[in-house]
Motif scaffolding. Structure first.
Motif, PDB file in Angstrom:
ATOM      1  N   GLU A 113       0.845  -1.182   0.000  1.00 36.47           N
ATOM      2  CA  GLU A 113       0.000   0.000   0.000  1.00 36.47           C
ATOM      3  C   GLU A 113       0.886   1.239   0.000  1.00 36.47           C
ATOM      4  OE1 GLU A 113      -0.724   0.091   4.825  1.00 36.47           O
ATOM      5  OE2 GLU A 113      -2.316  -0.642   3.520  1.00 36.47           O
ATOM      6  N   TRP A 114       0.274   2.369  -0.213  1.00 40.31           N
ATOM      7  CA  TRP A 114       1.041   3.617  -0.267  1.00 40.31           C
ATOM      8  C   TRP A 114       0.184   4.760   0.243  1.00 40.31           C
ATOM      9  CZ3 TRP A 114      -0.838   7.528  -3.460  1.00 40.31           C
ATOM     10  CH2 TRP A 114      -1.842   7.129  -4.368  1.00 40.31           C
ATOM     11  N   SER A 115       0.845   5.743   0.750  1.00 36.34           N
ATOM     12  CA  SER A 115       0.192   6.955   1.213  1.00 36.34           C
ATOM     13  C   SER A 115       1.172   8.096   0.995  1.00 36.34           C
ATOM     14  CB  SER A 115      -0.170   6.845   2.698  1.00 36.34           C
ATOM     15  OG  SER A 115      -0.790   8.039   3.150  1.00 36.34           O
ATOM     16  N   VAL A 116       0.716   9.160   0.366  1.00 31.26           N
ATOM     17  CA  VAL A 116       1.620  10.249   0.037  1.00 31.26           C
ATOM     18  C   VAL A 116       0.971  11.581   0.373  1.00 31.26           C
ATOM     19  CG1 VAL A 116       0.827  10.248  -2.373  1.00 31.26           C
ATOM     20  CG2 VAL A 116       3.007  11.320  -1.793  1.00 31.26           C
ATOM     21  N   LYS A 117       1.716  12.449   1.054  1.00 34.62           N
ATOM     22  CA  LYS A 117       1.277  13.831   1.258  1.00 34.62           C
ATOM     23  C   LYS A 117       1.801  14.616   0.079  1.00 34.62           C
ATOM     24  CE  LYS A 117      -0.018  14.657   5.890  1.00 34.62           C
ATOM     25  NZ  LYS A 117      -0.152  15.751   6.873  1.00 34.62           N
TER      26      LYS A 117
ATOM     27  N   MET B  33       1.052  17.988  -2.968  1.00 36.10           N
ATOM     28  CA  MET B  33       0.847  19.424  -3.011  1.00 36.10           C
ATOM     29  C   MET B  33      -0.605  19.808  -2.757  1.00 36.10           C
ATOM     30  SD  MET B  33       3.372  21.007  -5.831  1.00 36.10           S
ATOM     31  CE  MET B  33       2.320  20.652  -7.196  1.00 36.10           C
ATOM     32  N   ASP B  34      -1.527  18.845  -2.786  1.00 36.58           N
ATOM     33  CA  ASP B  34      -2.915  19.191  -2.542  1.00 36.58           C
ATOM     34  C   ASP B  34      -3.214  19.399  -1.069  1.00 36.58           C
ATOM     35  OD1 ASP B  34      -2.807  16.650  -1.579  1.00 36.58           O
ATOM     36  OD2 ASP B  34      -4.038  15.778  -3.164  1.00 36.58           O
ATOM     37  N   GLY B  35      -2.254  19.122  -0.193  1.00 39.73           N
ATOM     38  CA  GLY B  35      -2.440  19.365   1.219  1.00 39.73           C
ATOM     39  C   GLY B  35      -3.167  18.249   1.929  1.00 39.73           C
ATOM     40  N   THR B  36      -3.688  17.273   1.219  1.00 38.74           N
ATOM     41  CA  THR B  36      -4.289  16.107   1.843  1.00 38.74           C
ATOM     42  C   THR B  36      -3.353  14.928   1.614  1.00 38.74           C
ATOM     43  OG1 THR B  36      -5.466  15.358  -0.122  1.00 38.74           O
ATOM     44  CG2 THR B  36      -6.552  17.006   1.255  1.00 38.74           C
ATOM     45  N   HIS B  37      -3.846  13.726   1.895  1.00 39.95           N
ATOM     46  CA  HIS B  37      -3.055  12.552   1.543  1.00 39.95           C
ATOM     47  C   HIS B  37      -3.816  11.759   0.495  1.00 39.95           C
ATOM     48  CE1 HIS B  37      -5.904  10.733   4.358  1.00 39.95           C
ATOM     49  NE2 HIS B  37      -5.613   9.566   3.814  1.00 39.95           N
ATOM     50  N   ALA B  38      -3.092  11.258  -0.477  1.00 41.70           N
ATOM     51  CA  ALA B  38      -3.648  10.281  -1.409  1.00 41.70           C
ATOM     52  C   ALA B  38      -3.113   8.932  -0.970  1.00 41.70           C
ATOM     53  CB  ALA B  38      -3.221  10.591  -2.841  1.00 41.70           C
ATOM     54  N   ASN B  39      -3.922   7.907  -1.125  1.00 41.45           N
ATOM     55  CA  ASN B  39      -3.450   6.583  -0.720  1.00 41.45           C
ATOM     56  C   ASN B  39      -4.151   5.512  -1.534  1.00 41.45           C
ATOM     57  OD1 ASN B  39      -5.970   5.692   0.688  1.00 41.45           O
ATOM     58  ND2 ASN B  39      -5.458   7.368   2.055  1.00 41.45           N
ATOM     59  N   GLY B  40      -3.603   4.303  -1.479  1.00 35.96           N
ATOM     60  CA  GLY B  40      -4.228   3.232  -2.226  1.00 35.96           C
ATOM     61  C   GLY B  40      -3.441   1.943  -2.194  1.00 35.96           C
ATOM     62  N   ILE B  41      -3.630   1.142  -3.232  1.00 38.13           N
ATOM     63  CA  ILE B  41      -3.022  -0.178  -3.339  1.00 38.13           C
ATOM     64  C   ILE B  41      -2.091  -0.206  -4.547  1.00 38.13           C
ATOM     65  CG2 ILE B  41      -4.891  -1.350  -2.135  1.00 38.13           C
ATOM     66  CD1 ILE B  41      -6.187  -1.959  -4.768  1.00 38.13           C
ATOM     67  N   VAL B  42      -1.433  -1.337  -4.764  1.00 36.21           N
ATOM     68  CA  VAL B  42      -0.375  -1.406  -5.766  1.00 36.21           C
ATOM     69  C   VAL B  42      -0.597  -2.603  -6.691  1.00 36.21           C
ATOM     70  CG1 VAL B  42       2.110  -1.565  -6.160  1.00 36.21           C
ATOM     71  CG2 VAL B  42       1.244  -0.350  -4.147  1.00 36.21           C
TER      72      VAL B  42
ATOM     73  N   LYS C 220      15.583  12.640  -8.291  1.00 38.93           N
ATOM     74  CA  LYS C 220      16.902  12.051  -8.538  1.00 38.93           C
ATOM     75  C   LYS C 220      17.067  10.671  -7.894  1.00 38.93           C
ATOM     76  CE  LYS C 220      20.419  14.193  -6.614  1.00 38.93           C
ATOM     77  NZ  LYS C 220      21.130  13.350  -5.631  1.00 38.93           N
ATOM     78  N   SER C 221      16.831  10.570  -6.601  1.00 39.93           N
ATOM     79  CA  SER C 221      17.025   9.283  -5.918  1.00 39.93           C
ATOM     80  C   SER C 221      16.022   9.079  -4.799  1.00 39.93           C
ATOM     81  CB  SER C 221      18.455   9.195  -5.356  1.00 39.93           C
ATOM     82  OG  SER C 221      18.734  10.273  -4.485  1.00 39.93           O
ATOM     83  N   LEU C 222      14.922   9.801  -4.859  1.00 39.17           N
ATOM     84  CA  LEU C 222      13.887   9.686  -3.845  1.00 39.17           C
ATOM     85  C   LEU C 222      13.154   8.353  -4.002  1.00 39.17           C
ATOM     86  CD1 LEU C 222      12.611  11.601  -1.633  1.00 39.17           C
ATOM     87  CD2 LEU C 222      10.824  12.056  -3.324  1.00 39.17           C
ATOM     88  N   PRO C 223      12.990   7.578  -2.927  1.00 34.58           N
ATOM     89  CA  PRO C 223      12.236   6.331  -3.056  1.00 34.58           C
ATOM     90  C   PRO C 223      10.746   6.617  -3.180  1.00 34.58           C
ATOM     91  CG  PRO C 223      12.849   6.679  -0.768  1.00 34.58           C
ATOM     92  CD  PRO C 223      13.515   7.779  -1.564  1.00 34.58           C
ATOM     93  N   SER C 224      10.013   5.649  -3.726  1.00 35.27           N
ATOM     94  CA  SER C 224       8.562   5.780  -3.761  1.00 35.27           C
ATOM     95  C   SER C 224       8.014   5.586  -2.352  1.00 35.27           C
ATOM     96  CB  SER C 224       7.947   4.750  -4.705  1.00 35.27           C
ATOM     97  OG  SER C 224       7.984   3.462  -4.121  1.00 35.27           O
ATOM     98  N   ASN C 225       6.732   5.911  -2.186  1.00 37.80           N
ATOM     99  CA  ASN C 225       6.093   5.778  -0.877  1.00 37.80           C
ATOM    100  C   ASN C 225       5.410   4.430  -0.688  1.00 37.80           C
ATOM    101  OD1 ASN C 225       6.163   8.476   0.748  1.00 37.80           O
ATOM    102  ND2 ASN C 225       5.859   9.094  -1.373  1.00 37.80           N
ATOM    103  N   ILE C 226       5.744   3.471  -1.514  1.00 40.44           N
ATOM    104  CA  ILE C 226       5.133   2.143  -1.402  1.00 40.44           C
ATOM    105  C   ILE C 226       5.763   1.381  -0.237  1.00 40.44           C
ATOM    106  CG2 ILE C 226       4.760  -0.061  -2.546  1.00 40.44           C
ATOM    107  CD1 ILE C 226       4.886   1.426  -5.214  1.00 40.44           C
ATOM    108  N   GLU C 227       4.924   0.731   0.548  1.00 41.27           N
ATOM    109  CA  GLU C 227       5.376  -0.172   1.602  1.00 41.27           C
ATOM    110  C   GLU C 227       4.762  -1.541   1.369  1.00 41.27           C
ATOM    111  OE1 GLU C 227       7.557   0.176   3.877  1.00 41.27           O
ATOM    112  OE2 GLU C 227       7.945   2.330   3.660  1.00 41.27           O
TER     113      GLU C 227
END
Length: 416
Positions: free
Chosen positions: A149-153, A155-164, A205-212
């Motif tokens: 799953e993933w969750s990302v804060k 620029m919209d100021g909320t969090h988007a999240n979901g599955i992979v 450049k080298s930022l990991p994704s927010n997937i766990e």
């Protein structure tokens, strides 16, 4: 009162650069190109673009700004643009088998690839219309990743999240199999209403994704397929732009490419500048070293407070708006005559990048149409200095993954 004067010097120190190496000269048939064009229906909204930058790169949005400009949705959640309203540059990407075409924004300031999909629960725009969705059930190569799953804060100021899901992603002539596609179950309200934008694809450049648990990013998957580990950005103010991958088309530049080393400790494309000038009443080079993040996912440009202040204080009848941390405004009648902004890069030739003054006009203030917002603002309340699309539309920019550097050149502008 004018901001404090920065000491003027004539020598550049602290940066390293080199002319573009021979292997990157000329037009190559390797790699691929992605045309990118701006969305057509979005209305420019300076306050939301200003707020978006602070959500992504700063300390959030002050409470008084939230209340003054109604930047809260019905649930009390910060509601600003998922990307800058004027500068969402969209590319068509194919996902799945048979291919599904999605409209994706390319963002060099993030690392996730997430999309609206048949999994998305629309709360603000329940009946649609929606942007093109990813439908994993319609792809015969889609496979859900158990427990991912993933969750990302964002620029919209909320969090988007979901599955992979793992699925096939096609860009140009490149086909990436078993690539992580982040399927959004929840997205921000304003994102739901942006019918020309399916999702966002990050090339930090080298930022990991927010997937766990951790999963290779799209850039990790793409890099082995490129003949040269580079990509370039040629955004246009009033025309279709281009992202090139795997090669550098130097015909897009009007002068040499000068390279600046990126900060090896940062996962973003952070480079250092230290000589700045503009062609106002005093044409001098101000020595002020600062590190800037090169971000196609931010609309505005943010300079150190002292430089931004000196620039705008040279514009007659400039005003600051105290509601937005003293954001700079100026008489719209002066828009075409704003001073050109210049950055001198290291090297024997003294390479100068020029941002035409009219590019620094964002557009009229809603409640005072005789005044316009500055597209370049102060980075005083941000954690970093940002070079967003206001600047990038005037330049040709190359990102070199192997050598950890960013190349800059001027280009012919076709909208003047």
């Amino acid at each position: 009162m004018r901001p404090p004067i920065i000491v003027f010097i004539s020598l550049l120190v602290g940066l390293t650069a080199a002319l573009v190496p021979p292997r990157l000269h000329g037009k190559s048939t390797s790699g691929f190109s992605l045309p990118v064009s701006k969305t057509q229906g979005s209305k420019r909204d300076f306050v939301r673009d200003w707020a978006a930058a602070r959500q992504k790169w700063g300390k959030g949005i002050p409470d008084d700004v939230l209340s003054t400009f109604s930047l809260l949705d019905d649930d009390g959640i910060v509601d600003v643009q998922p990307l800058g309203s004027d500068d969402i540059y969209i590319a068509d990407i194919q996902v799945g088998n048979p291919p599904q075409t999605l409209k994706i924004a390319i963002d060099t300031g993030s690392a996730d690839m997430w999309v609206q999909s048949s999994d998305t629960d629309y709360r603000a725009n329940i009946e649609g219309p929606w942007a093109p969705q990813y439908k994993p059930d319609a792809s015969n190569t889609s496979r859900r990743v158990d427990d991912a799953e993933w969750s990302v804060k964002y620029m919209d100021g909320t969090h988007a999240n979901g599955i992979v899901y793992l699925d096939t992603v096609r860009m140009g002539g490149i086909e990436l199999t078993d690539t992580a596609v982040q399927s959004a179950q929840i997205v921000a309200a304003r994102f739901e209403r942006e019918t020309e934008l399916s999702g966002i694809m990050g090339f930090a450049k080298s930022l990991p994704s927010n997937i766990e648990p951790p999963t290779p990013s799209l850039l990790d998957k793409l890099r082995p397929h490129l003949d040269a580990p580079v990509f370039s950005v040629d955004l246009r103010r009033n025309a279709t732009g281009t992202f090139d991958f795997g090669h550098v088309d130097t015909s897009r530049a009007s002068d040499n490419i000068t390279w600046l080393d990126a900060n090896p400790a940062s996962p973003h494309w952070d480079v250092t500048f230290d000589l700045t000038a503009w062609d106002g009443s005093r044409h001098v080079w101000w020595a002020h070293s600062f590190e800037a993040t090169i971000d196609t996912g931010t609309t505005l440009m943010f300079l150190p407070a002292s430089l931004a202040g000196m620039y705008w204080f040279e514009v007659p009848d400039m005003r600051v708006d105290p509601r937005l941390s003293n954001a700079f405004t100026f008489p719209c009648r002066l828009a075409e005559g704003l001073p050109d902004l210049m950055f001198k890069l290291p090297g024997e030739e003294g390479h100068v990048l020029t941002i035409p003054g009219p590019y620094l006009n964002y557009g009229p203030v809603d409640d005072d149409p005789e005044y316009c917002w500055g597209g370049m603002q102060s980075a005083e309340d941000l954690e970093v200095t940002i070079f967003g699309d206001v600047m990038l539309k005037a330049l040709f920019v190359v990102f070199d993954l192997e050598n950890n550097r960013v190349g800059f050149a001027n280009k012919d502008l076709d909208d003047e």
